[in-house]
Design an enzyme around this catalytic site. Structure first.
Site, PDB file in Angstrom:
ATOM      1  N   ASP A  96       0.836  -1.339  -0.121  1.00  0.00           N
ATOM      2  CA  ASP A  96       0.122  -0.068   0.058  1.00  0.00           C
ATOM      3  C   ASP A  96       0.988   1.143   0.086  1.00  0.00           C
ATOM      4  O   ASP A  96       0.381   2.316   0.441  1.00  0.00           O
ATOM      5  CB  ASP A  96      -0.948  -0.246   1.024  1.00  0.00           C
ATOM      6  CG  ASP A  96      -0.267  -0.374   2.381  1.00  0.00           C
ATOM      7  OD1 ASP A  96       1.173  -0.256   2.421  1.00  0.00           O
ATOM      8  OD2 ASP A  96      -0.786  -1.093   3.497  1.00  0.00           O
ATOM      9  N   ARG A 206       3.480   7.641   9.468  1.00  0.00           N
ATOM     10  CA  ARG A 206       3.157   8.820   9.453  1.00  0.00           C
ATOM     11  C   ARG A 206       2.157   9.497  10.405  1.00  0.00           C
ATOM     12  O   ARG A 206       2.189  10.551  10.631  1.00  0.00           O
ATOM     13  CB  ARG A 206       2.816   9.310   7.870  1.00  0.00           C
ATOM     14  CG  ARG A 206       4.156   9.374   7.102  1.00  0.00           C
ATOM     15  CD  ARG A 206       3.796   9.490   5.371  1.00  0.00           C
ATOM     16  NE  ARG A 206       4.939   9.331   4.777  1.00  0.00           N
ATOM     17  CZ  ARG A 206       5.574  10.320   3.859  1.00  0.00           C
ATOM     18  NH1 ARG A 206       5.289  11.449   3.872  1.00  0.00           N
ATOM     19  NH2 ARG A 206       6.699   9.656   3.517  1.00  0.00           N
TER      20      ARG A 206
HETATM   21  C1  UD1 Z   1       7.110   4.342   3.272  1.00  0.00           C
HETATM   22  C2  UD1 Z   1       5.602   3.979   3.049  1.00  0.00           C
HETATM   23  C3  UD1 Z   1       4.880   3.239   4.329  1.00  0.00           C
HETATM   24  C4  UD1 Z   1       5.561   1.944   4.535  1.00  0.00           C
HETATM   25  C5  UD1 Z   1       7.165   2.401   4.945  1.00  0.00           C
HETATM   26  C6  UD1 Z   1       7.992   1.124   5.258  1.00  0.00           C
HETATM   27  C7  UD1 Z   1       4.657   5.578   1.703  1.00  0.00           C
HETATM   28  C8  UD1 Z   1       3.790   6.816   1.599  1.00  0.00           C
HETATM   29  N1  UD1 Z   1       4.937   5.274   2.941  1.00  0.00           N
HETATM   30  O1  UD1 Z   1       7.222   5.162   4.445  1.00  0.00           O
HETATM   31  O2  UD1 Z   1       3.676   2.748   3.643  1.00  0.00           O
HETATM   32  O3  UD1 Z   1       5.215   1.353   5.719  1.00  0.00           O
HETATM   33  O4  UD1 Z   1       7.630   2.829   3.575  1.00  0.00           O
HETATM   34  O5  UD1 Z   1       9.157   1.410   5.637  1.00  0.00           O
HETATM   35  O6  UD1 Z   1       4.664   4.840   0.535  1.00  0.00           O
HETATM   36  N2  UD1 Z   1      14.681   7.301   3.960  1.00  0.00           N
HETATM   37  C9  UD1 Z   1      16.045   6.916   3.549  1.00  0.00           C
HETATM   38  N3  UD1 Z   1      16.664   5.935   3.253  1.00  0.00           N
HETATM   39  C10 UD1 Z   1      15.743   4.848   3.076  1.00  0.00           C
HETATM   40  C11 UD1 Z   1      14.286   4.806   3.191  1.00  0.00           C
HETATM   41  C12 UD1 Z   1      14.002   6.239   3.578  1.00  0.00           C
HETATM   42  O7  UD1 Z   1      16.793   7.927   3.987  1.00  0.00           O
HETATM   43  O8  UD1 Z   1      16.148   3.966   2.659  1.00  0.00           O
HETATM   44  C13 UD1 Z   1      14.372   8.575   4.268  1.00  0.00           C
HETATM   45  C14 UD1 Z   1      14.134   9.659   2.998  1.00  0.00           C
HETATM   46  O9  UD1 Z   1      14.650  10.753   3.619  1.00  0.00           O
HETATM   47  C15 UD1 Z   1      12.825   9.463   2.573  1.00  0.00           C
HETATM   48  C16 UD1 Z   1      11.993   9.525   3.888  1.00  0.00           C
HETATM   49  O10 UD1 Z   1      12.870   8.560   4.585  1.00  0.00           O
HETATM   50  O11 UD1 Z   1      12.505  10.875   2.158  1.00  0.00           O
HETATM   51  C17 UD1 Z   1      10.626   8.847   3.827  1.00  0.00           C
HETATM   52  O12 UD1 Z   1      10.391   7.638   2.880  1.00  0.00           O
HETATM   53  P1  UD1 Z   1       9.189   7.246   2.331  1.00  0.00           P
HETATM   54  O13 UD1 Z   1       9.251   6.118   1.415  1.00  0.00           O
HETATM   55  O14 UD1 Z   1       8.543   8.748   1.670  1.00  0.00           O
HETATM   56  O15 UD1 Z   1       8.158   7.165   3.494  1.00  0.00           O
HETATM   57  P2  UD1 Z   1       8.165   6.140   4.664  1.00  0.00           P
HETATM   58  O16 UD1 Z   1       8.012   7.039   6.110  1.00  0.00           O
HETATM   59  O17 UD1 Z   1       9.663   5.436   4.716  1.00  0.00           O
END
Ligand code: UD1
Ligand code: UDP
Length: 365
Positions: A96, A206
């Site tokens: 999702d 989130r």
């Molecule tokens: C995302 C998914 C969530 C899932 C989660 C699993 C969406 C909106 N959210 O949330 O459904 O449960 O992943 O973990 O799709 N970042 C890094 N390195 C990484 C991964 C993330 O630096 O390997 C940091 C980056 O700054 C990035 C931020 O985390 O911008 C957020 O990543 P994002 O995929 O947007 O959302 P999650 O909170 O990780």
């Protein structure tokens, strides 16, 4: 040969799609293509390396602190271009996340059948989890194949008018990944005395950012201060909001081990070794029943009620006092922990990926 493209963006998608990718690769009726959106960069690469899979194409879309709109607007054209180049017969994606929603939309616009792995999970509350509940509902309306992990997920889809013939109950592929991994028995990243109680923590949702997340972290601090022998192992999610709060509220406490995300095999060892798990993760709720470790879910709702019904998981919300009380009860009383053990994992039997490939191959294309 059926050209099956698996699209993967984040850590949990890689864990849950690795068994599917391997099952497609091992089936001589199929050709396997693997596309990384890299919505997660570091955590996706860490998991891909652990499972020994390599991408045929990588969209590399992650940016530090990405907003949902920015991410969506980068993903859609990049996915469209990938579909044009790779020409799959069918696309699969799990769960999702924004990657999954964009993959389903890109397929819809190009008239390519989309297969949704882990279809039909619902809380019934559009904003909780956010944005995932909305993503699930939108993806369902665009999918040709709905691979529901459990019977209750199938019922959710039927209630939304999804035709029965397109829904297949397969079990959750995370159990395939887990059963293959648990045998490896890898060591923990830090030395924790064998007799010490261990609280394993993961947090990233989130909808909890701000006060709820801070309350959970404060409760962990309270528990550690009251129990000198307690160790907390907390692999911190790299989302900047989570990292900043975890460091600010738990960074200086003795026996609180804030570590980088753990490789899957090591994390599985940590789940087995833990006295109690406190988490808001979806995957962890599904894995823990196989490892006989009690799980406290730091959320107000869950789309995974089977663990709660079986007794291995308990929904404890985000209130500081409530979390303290619930964790303390389990840490301090072995009988309370015993009561939460279950004989059988309600989420799967380790054969979900094979079922998915069989369904695709037996379909009249
Ligand atoms: C995302 C998914 C969530 C899932 C989660 C699993 C969406 C909106 N959210 O949330 O459904 O449960 O992943 O973990 O799709 N970042 C890094 N390195 C990484 C991964 C993330 O630096 O390997 C940091 C980056 O700054 C990035 C931020 O985390 O911008 C957020 O990543 P994002 O995929 O947007 O959302 P999650 O909170 O990780
Ligand atoms: N996980 C891991 N290392 C960690 C934390 C989690 O391998 O340090 C695994 C966990 O076993 C599960 C998945 O990552 O399979 C869960 O990911 P996450 O909590 O990020 O996402 P969710 O399951 O909530 O979508």
């Amino acid at each position: 040969m059926l050209r099956v493209l698996s699209a993967v963006g984040t850590r949990p998608e890689m864990v849950k799609m690795a068994p599917v990718v391997k099952a497609v690769q091992n089936d001589d009726r199929c050709e396997s293509l693997l596309l990384f959106t890299a919505q997660h960069r570091g955590m996706l690469d860490q998991m891909a390396e652990f499972f020994g899979v390599k991408a045929d194409m990588d969209l590399d879309v992650m940016r530090e602190g990405q907003s949902l709109v920015e991410l969506t607007s980068r993903l859609l054209p990049a996915l469209d271009d990938a579909l044009a180049r790779l020409c799959p017969d069918v696309v699969l994606a799990q769960g999702d996340t924004t990657t999954v929603l964009c993959a389903a939309m890109a397929c819809f616009y190009r008239n390519i059948p989309f297969g949704h792995v882990e279809a039909g999970l619902r809380t019934g509350d559009l904003r909780n989890p956010f944005p995932e509940e909305g993503n699930r509902r939108l993806v369902a309306s665009l999918s040709a194949f709905h691979f529901a992990p459990t019977d209750d997920a199938r019922l959710h889809l039927l209630a939304e008018g999804i035709p029965d013939f397109s829904i297949h109950v397969t079990g959750n592929t995370v159990i395939d990944a887990l059963l293959e991994t648990v045998a490896r028995d890898l060591p923990l990243p830090i030395a924790i005395p064998e007799s010490a109680p261990l609280l394993l923590v993961t947090l990233h949702r989130r909808e909890s950012f701000g006060e709820p997340l801070n309350d959970i972290l404060l409760a962990i601090g309270d528990l550690v201060r009251a129990r000198p022998s307690l160790h907390v192992l907390y692999p911190v999610h790299p989302n900047p909001t989570v990292k900043t709060s975890a460091k600010a509220l738990l960074g200086d406490l003795p026996n609180v081990h804030l570590v980088a995300p753990l490789e899957y095999g090591v994390f599985v060892t940590a789940m087995r070794r833990a006295t109690v798990i406190l988490t808001d993760s979806g995957g962890v709720q599904e894995e823990a029943p196989s490892l006989s470790t009690p799980v406290l879910v730091a959320r107000t709702v869950t789309e995974r009620p089977l663990g709660v019904q079986a007794g291995v998981a308990r929904l404890v919300g985000t209130n500081r006092e409530r979390i303290q009380t619930e964790v303390a009860r389990l840490l301090d009383d072995p009988d309370e922990r015993r009561k939460m053990r279950v004989g059988k994992n309600p989420y799967g039997d380790g054969r979900a990926a094979l079922r998915i490939v069989e369904i695709l191959c037996n379909h009249t294309w």
